[in-house]
Design a protein around this motif. Structure first.
Motif, PDB file in Angstrom:
ATOM      1  N   TYR A  21      31.152  36.087  27.363  1.00 41.85           N
ATOM      2  CA  TYR A  21      30.206  35.150  27.488  1.00 41.85           C
ATOM      3  C   TYR A  21      29.180  35.532  28.111  1.00 41.85           C
ATOM      4  CZ  TYR A  21      28.621  31.642  30.686  1.00 41.85           C
ATOM      5  OH  TYR A  21      27.814  30.444  31.474  1.00 41.85           O
ATOM      6  N   ARG A  22      28.931  36.418  28.907  1.00 39.83           N
ATOM      7  CA  ARG A  22      27.735  36.603  29.472  1.00 39.83           C
ATOM      8  C   ARG A  22      26.580  37.348  28.785  1.00 39.83           C
ATOM      9  NH1 ARG A  22      23.744  35.945  30.794  1.00 39.83           N
ATOM     10  NH2 ARG A  22      22.442  36.922  32.296  1.00 39.83           N
ATOM     11  N   HIS A  25      25.246  34.879  26.322  1.00 40.38           N
ATOM     12  CA  HIS A  25      24.277  33.930  26.975  1.00 40.38           C
ATOM     13  C   HIS A  25      22.950  34.600  27.113  1.00 40.38           C
ATOM     14  CE1 HIS A  25      22.377  31.293  30.055  1.00 40.38           C
ATOM     15  NE2 HIS A  25      23.119  30.568  29.608  1.00 40.38           N
ATOM     16  N   ASP A  30      18.614  33.824  27.783  1.00 40.33           N
ATOM     17  CA  ASP A  30      17.956  34.668  28.582  1.00 40.33           C
ATOM     18  C   ASP A  30      16.531  35.127  28.260  1.00 40.33           C
ATOM     19  OD1 ASP A  30      20.024  34.204  30.140  1.00 40.33           O
ATOM     20  OD2 ASP A  30      20.664  36.129  30.796  1.00 40.33           O
ATOM     21  N   ALA A 102      27.848  33.640  36.816  1.00 46.24           N
ATOM     22  CA  ALA A 102      26.995  32.784  35.965  1.00 46.24           C
ATOM     23  C   ALA A 102      27.843  31.363  35.981  1.00 46.24           C
ATOM     24  CB  ALA A 102      26.526  33.192  34.642  1.00 46.24           C
ATOM     25  N   ILE A 103      29.313  31.525  35.864  1.00 44.78           N
ATOM     26  CA  ILE A 103      29.737  30.464  35.805  1.00 44.78           C
ATOM     27  C   ILE A 103      30.178  29.637  37.201  1.00 44.78           C
ATOM     28  CG2 ILE A 103      32.219  29.604  35.575  1.00 44.78           C
ATOM     29  CD1 ILE A 103      32.541  31.739  33.168  1.00 44.78           C
ATOM     30  N   GLU A 105      27.706  29.994  39.459  1.00 42.12           N
ATOM     31  CA  GLU A 105      26.202  29.415  39.836  1.00 42.12           C
ATOM     32  C   GLU A 105      26.232  28.079  39.286  1.00 42.12           C
ATOM     33  OE1 GLU A 105      22.968  28.672  41.184  1.00 42.12           O
ATOM     34  OE2 GLU A 105      24.188  30.380  41.957  1.00 42.12           O
ATOM     35  N   THR A 106      26.550  27.964  37.726  1.00 40.95           N
ATOM     36  CA  THR A 106      26.663  26.746  37.214  1.00 40.95           C
ATOM     37  C   THR A 106      27.150  25.664  37.914  1.00 40.95           C
ATOM     38  OG1 THR A 106      26.682  27.720  34.987  1.00 40.95           O
ATOM     39  CG2 THR A 106      26.867  25.454  35.069  1.00 40.95           C
ATOM     40  N   PHE A 107      28.367  25.939  38.593  1.00 41.54           N
ATOM     41  CA  PHE A 107      29.094  24.607  39.400  1.00 41.54           C
ATOM     42  C   PHE A 107      28.192  24.440  40.497  1.00 41.54           C
ATOM     43  CE2 PHE A 107      32.545  26.039  36.457  1.00 41.54           C
ATOM     44  CZ  PHE A 107      32.858  24.657  35.854  1.00 41.54           C
ATOM     45  N   GLY A 109      25.127  25.263  41.398  1.00 43.79           N
ATOM     46  CA  GLY A 109      23.800  24.728  41.178  1.00 43.79           C
ATOM     47  C   GLY A 109      23.686  23.228  40.839  1.00 43.79           C
ATOM     48  N   VAL A 110      24.892  22.922  39.975  1.00 40.09           N
ATOM     49  CA  VAL A 110      24.715  21.458  39.494  1.00 40.09           C
ATOM     50  C   VAL A 110      24.949  20.658  40.799  1.00 40.09           C
ATOM     51  CG1 VAL A 110      26.339  19.850  38.441  1.00 40.09           C
ATOM     52  CG2 VAL A 110      25.351  21.971  37.182  1.00 40.09           C
ATOM     53  N   LYS A 113      21.805  20.296  43.271  1.00 41.48           N
ATOM     54  CA  LYS A 113      20.956  19.687  42.445  1.00 41.48           C
ATOM     55  C   LYS A 113      21.578  18.068  42.731  1.00 41.48           C
ATOM     56  CE  LYS A 113      19.369  22.655  39.073  1.00 41.48           C
ATOM     57  NZ  LYS A 113      19.396  23.001  37.794  1.00 41.48           N
TER      58      LYS A 113
END
Length: 127
Positions: A21-22, A25, A30, A102-103, A105-107, A109-110, A113
């Motif tokens: 996955y990383r 991405h 990136d 990263a996974i 941080e996605t949750f 970060g969302v 926001k």
């Protein structure tokens, strides 16, 4: 008939999944891989005067297609794990940690926001 299936522990499998996955991405999205992608892309202007980058070859398509790159990342890391386990375990370990981060941080970060947007709406409604 001989069975050629290699047994992989569930933790090793999950680490390879996260590492794949990383790596995918990193290649497709990136900034660090942008110079590599740009070799195989050309800039074009749309009717709305937006600049888009489009692939000039199958390699360019591969480097911008998440699904395509994901398959090749999985093949690369899976074979690396099977053929060169001593080296692969370090690469996979680092990429797996970065993938998990990263996974998460996605949750996070969302949600941050959404919270900021909600707070802004409250401030505007009080005016």
């Amino acid at each position: 008939m001989e069975d050629y299936l290699v047994e992989v522990s569930w933790i090793a499998f999950m680490m390879i999944v996260l590492a794949s996955y990383r790596l995918t991405h990193l290649i497709v999205f990136d900034k660090i891989a942008e110079p590599l992608r740009d070799i195989f892309l050309k800039k074009t202007e749309t009717e709305a005067h937006e600049i888009k980058k489009i692939p000039t070859s199958m390699v360019g398509y591969l480097l911008t297609c998440y699904w395509c790159t994901g398959v090749w990342s999985a093949i690369l890391l899976g074979l690396m794990y099977l053929l060169f386990p001593t080296v692969a375990k370090y690469v996979i370990f680092i990429l797996a940690i970065a993938g998990g981060q990263a996974i998460i941080e996605t949750f996070v970060g969302v949600n941050i926001k959404k919270t900021e947007m909600y707070n802004e709406k409250i401030k505007q409604s009080k005016k």
